[in-house]
Design a protein around this motif. Structure first.
Motif, PDB file in Angstrom:
ATOM      1  N   LEU A  74       0.842  -1.208   0.000  1.00 44.70           N
ATOM      2  CA  LEU A  74       0.000   0.000   0.000  1.00 44.70           C
ATOM      3  C   LEU A  74       0.869   1.248   0.000  1.00 44.70           C
ATOM      4  O   LEU A  74       0.660   2.170  -0.790  1.00 44.70           O
ATOM      5  N   VAL A  75       1.877   1.261   0.883  1.00 39.17           N
ATOM      6  CA  VAL A  75       2.759   2.430   0.977  1.00 39.17           C
ATOM      7  C   VAL A  75       3.559   2.581  -0.329  1.00 39.17           C
ATOM      8  O   VAL A  75       3.819   3.693  -0.796  1.00 39.17           O
ATOM      9  N   LEU A  76       3.903   1.445  -0.948  1.00 41.83           N
ATOM     10  CA  LEU A  76       4.679   1.479  -2.193  1.00 41.83           C
ATOM     11  C   LEU A  76       3.839   1.836  -3.423  1.00 41.83           C
ATOM     12  O   LEU A  76       4.364   1.939  -4.526  1.00 41.83           O
ATOM     13  N   GLY A  77       2.521   1.973  -3.250  1.00 40.83           N
ATOM     14  CA  GLY A  77       1.692   2.416  -4.379  1.00 40.83           C
ATOM     15  C   GLY A  77       1.098   1.296  -5.205  1.00 40.83           C
ATOM     16  O   GLY A  77       0.823   1.483  -6.398  1.00 40.83           O
ATOM     17  N   CYS A  78       0.855   0.154  -4.604  1.00 37.81           N
ATOM     18  CA  CYS A  78       0.251  -0.974  -5.331  1.00 37.81           C
ATOM     19  C   CYS A  78      -1.122  -0.592  -5.886  1.00 37.81           C
ATOM     20  O   CYS A  78      -1.423  -0.849  -7.048  1.00 37.81           O
ATOM     21  N   VAL A  79      -1.944   0.059  -5.057  1.00 41.97           N
ATOM     22  CA  VAL A  79      -3.298   0.406  -5.490  1.00 41.97           C
ATOM     23  C   VAL A  79      -3.250   1.443  -6.617  1.00 41.97           C
ATOM     24  O   VAL A  79      -4.035   1.369  -7.573  1.00 41.97           O
ATOM     25  N   ASP A  80      -2.308   2.375  -6.552  1.00 38.61           N
ATOM     26  CA  ASP A  80      -2.216   3.404  -7.597  1.00 38.61           C
ATOM     27  C   ASP A  80      -2.070   2.758  -8.979  1.00 38.61           C
ATOM     28  O   ASP A  80      -2.641   3.228  -9.962  1.00 38.61           O
ATOM     29  N   LYS A  81      -1.287   1.688  -9.047  1.00 33.02           N
ATOM     30  CA  LYS A  81      -1.087   1.020 -10.342  1.00 33.02           C
ATOM     31  C   LYS A  81      -2.205   0.038 -10.661  1.00 33.02           C
ATOM     32  O   LYS A  81      -2.689  -0.027 -11.782  1.00 33.02           O
ATOM     33  N   LEU A  82      -2.601  -0.728  -9.641  1.00 31.79           N
ATOM     34  CA  LEU A  82      -3.560  -1.811  -9.858  1.00 31.79           C
ATOM     35  C   LEU A  82      -4.952  -1.289 -10.214  1.00 31.79           C
ATOM     36  O   LEU A  82      -5.676  -1.904 -10.991  1.00 31.79           O
ATOM     37  N   GLU A  83      -5.319  -0.134  -9.677  1.00 34.02           N
ATOM     38  CA  GLU A  83      -6.686   0.362  -9.914  1.00 34.02           C
ATOM     39  C   GLU A  83      -6.896   0.794 -11.363  1.00 34.02           C
ATOM     40  O   GLU A  83      -8.017   1.013 -11.786  1.00 34.02           O
ATOM     41  N   LYS A  84      -5.802   0.890 -12.123  1.00 34.76           N
ATOM     42  CA  LYS A  84      -5.956   1.185 -13.551  1.00 34.76           C
ATOM     43  C   LYS A  84      -6.405  -0.066 -14.300  1.00 34.76           C
ATOM     44  O   LYS A  84      -6.843   0.011 -15.440  1.00 34.76           O
ATOM     45  N   ILE A  85      -6.269  -1.232 -13.640  1.00 32.25           N
ATOM     46  CA  ILE A  85      -6.604  -2.505 -14.287  1.00 32.25           C
ATOM     47  C   ILE A  85      -7.882  -3.099 -13.711  1.00 32.25           C
ATOM     48  O   ILE A  85      -8.691  -3.663 -14.429  1.00 32.25           O
ATOM     49  N   VAL A  86      -8.054  -2.961 -12.390  1.00 30.28           N
ATOM     50  CA  VAL A  86      -9.164  -3.641 -11.713  1.00 30.28           C
ATOM     51  C   VAL A  86      -9.601  -2.775 -10.518  1.00 30.28           C
ATOM     52  O   VAL A  86      -8.755  -2.136  -9.884  1.00 30.28           O
ATOM     53  N   PRO A  87     -10.906  -2.738 -10.219  1.00 30.50           N
ATOM     54  CA  PRO A  87     -11.327  -1.997  -9.019  1.00 30.50           C
ATOM     55  C   PRO A  87     -10.651  -2.586  -7.776  1.00 30.50           C
ATOM     56  O   PRO A  87     -10.572  -3.805  -7.645  1.00 30.50           O
ATOM     57  N   CYS A  88     -10.189  -1.700  -6.892  1.00 25.73           N
ATOM     58  CA  CYS A  88      -9.358  -2.141  -5.753  1.00 25.73           C
ATOM     59  C   CYS A  88      -9.922  -1.689  -4.424  1.00 25.73           C
ATOM     60  O   CYS A  88     -10.497  -0.608  -4.331  1.00 25.73           O
ATOM     61  N   PHE A  89      -9.638  -2.462  -3.385  1.00 29.91           N
ATOM     62  CA  PHE A  89      -9.875  -2.034  -2.008  1.00 29.91           C
ATOM     63  C   PHE A  89      -8.522  -1.760  -1.366  1.00 29.91           C
ATOM     64  O   PHE A  89      -7.661  -2.637  -1.312  1.00 29.91           O
ATOM     65  N   GLY A  90      -8.366  -0.532  -0.870  1.00 31.20           N
ATOM     66  CA  GLY A  90      -7.107  -0.151  -0.220  1.00 31.20           C
ATOM     67  C   GLY A  90      -6.762   1.267  -0.626  1.00 31.20           C
ATOM     68  O   GLY A  90      -7.148   1.729  -1.706  1.00 31.20           O
ATOM     69  N   PRO A  91      -6.045   1.996   0.250  1.00 33.68           N
ATOM     70  CA  PRO A  91      -5.698   3.380  -0.058  1.00 33.68           C
ATOM     71  C   PRO A  91      -4.572   3.493  -1.089  1.00 33.68           C
ATOM     72  O   PRO A  91      -3.749   2.591  -1.211  1.00 33.68           O
TER      73      PRO A  91
END
Ligand code: AMP
Ligand code: GLY
Length: 421
Positions: A74-91
């Protein structure tokens, strides 16, 4: 629906088991998960910090929804990248900083008047040493960044405070995480963990819980990731809950929004109930471990529906209901944890209690499940009362065996005393 859960411990196993209750869920991938989850999810050998591989996996396997559970991705920005591909839960990472930097979170609380311990921050060891040379003792010294839950030192004497500053800032005991530190006032009172769903505006707190961080009975021994939990936490009365909502939960979510860092996901409030009211000890940007192993079994609402409401920003239209009753989770660890321990021992869990077991550290070899971590299992029971839940959890623990197993015998006893008062 195909769902992906990033992370590999007991918390993730609890999330997976709960998500499975939704009939629309056809498959769950755990990245990297662990062998103990194989009956509940497809275990995929991609590490939680391998963000590019996680994104490729989501794309290639047409994953419909992703949950990112641990702090580092999360701190490394996983959601920032992943949410471009799939809806995500997490900040996103700009909100996960609430856990990723203690200097950030302390300054946020100061700026927005959120109750917390008084503090100073330092980026120079000599300034910090001068300060701890004359500050009030005991004092609490915290490395700024992530430190596997070990970056907090409570110094009971001035010498310990000086040693703590030196080990964090000069010897870099926690690496770059110790480039800056927070030195804060020592607070006293019962501790409460409150996890809350938030979509950046609406906050829906979950049932409260109590962690047991020390390795040994009677809160002796070293700090660990957590040796057991109970929920609800009897110290957390309705009146205190209302006060926390007004003075802590809503102000925090509003502050993050005002800073241009809307927080969407599970926000963890580590609270201390002091004589002068509840104060924030720490924020985490994720579900707690092992708090999740008692909180989610008590969730009556459908977890996937609530998570999707968080993602879509419609949490205010979504009911988040908890069952009456109580839960207790006892962690079975490898003897020696949190320091050196042996692993590779066969774990035997009777089929009839498998549903109550969340596997944190295991691998498989020749069809056998072997221990592979400090914390091995979390064993949870849900009953009508806390007393029953404790007895039931320990009853299940007695049916599980592996060599070198160690667990605390007093999980929930402090809570029982509070109930009896
Ligand atoms: P943390 O790793 O931030 O969860 O901190 C570990 C533990 O240190 C907490 O659960 C508290 O018991 C204790 N702690 C942290 N900050 C303070 C404080 N300001 N005063 C007293 N105890 C603290
Ligand atoms: N149980 C404390 C944490 O998850 O940080």
């Amino acid at each position: 629906m195909k769902i992906m859960v990033v992370g590999g411990g007991g918390r993730e196993h609890a999330i997976i088991k709960k998500l499975k209750e939704n009939k629309n869920v056809t498959e769950i991938f755990a990245l990297p998960g662990n062998a103990g989850m194989a009956e509940d999810a497809t275990v995929v050998p991609i590490g939680a910090k391998e963000i590019d591989k996680i994104c490729d996996f989501a794309r290639e396997n047409k994953v419909d929804y992703a949950v990112v559970a641990p702090d580092d991705p999360l701190v490394l920005g996983c959601v920032d990248k992943l949410e471009k591909i799939v809806p995500c839960f997490g900040p996103r990472s700009n909100a996960a900083i609430i856990e990723g930097s203690k200097v950030f979170s302390k300054n946020l609380m100061r700026k927005y008047g959120i109750p917390t311990a008084e503090y100073e921050t330092f980026d120079s060891a000599s300034d910090a040493l001068e300060y701890v040379g004359k500050c009030k003792i005991p004092t609490v010294i915290k490395a700024d960044g992530l430190a596997l839950g070990k970056g907090v030192i409570i110094a009971g004497t001035r010498e310990e405070a000086v040693d703590a500053v030196k080990s964090i800032m000069e010897d870099k005991k926690f690496g770059e995480s110790g480039n800056r530190i927070v030195v804060e006032e020592f607070l006293e009172g019962p501790e409460v963990s409150v996890l809350a769903f938030t979509d950046g505006e609406c906050v829906r707190p979950m049932v409260s819980s109590m962690d047991h961080k020390r390795a040994l009975d009677n809160d002796m021994g070293l700090n660990t990731g957590g040796m057991g939990t109970v929920a609800p936490n009897p110290y957390y009365t309705e009146q205190i809950a209302d006060e926390c909502m007004e003075k802590i939960f809503l102000p925090t979510v509003r502050a993050m929004k005002a800073e241009g860092r809307p927080f969407k996901g599970c926000l963890y409030f580590g609270l201390m109930l002091t004589q002068s009211g509840p104060k924030v000890i720490e924020y985490n940007c994720r579900f707690g471990d092992p708090e999740t192993q008692v909180v989610l079994p008590l969730l009556e609402s459908d977890l996937l529906t609530v998570m999707q409401a968080v993602t879509n920003g419609t949490l205010s239209d979504c009911e988040v209901k908890f069952k009456d009753g109580a839960a207790c989770c006892v962690i079975m660890a490898s003897k020696g944890y949190p320091e050196k321990y042996e692993s590779g021992f066969e774990i035997r869990i009777p089929d009839e209690i498998k549903n109550s077991v969340y596997v944190a550290g295991a691998r498989s070899e020749n069809g056998k499940l072997l221990t592979a971590g400090g914390r091995v299992l979390g064993v949870t029971a849900v009953e009508n009362t806390l007393d029953e839940a404790i007895k039931s959890a320990y009853g299940k623990v007695a049916k599980i065996s592996f060599d070198n197993a160690y667990y605390r015998h007093d999980i929930g006893q402090k809570a029982m005393k509070a109930i009896k008062k």
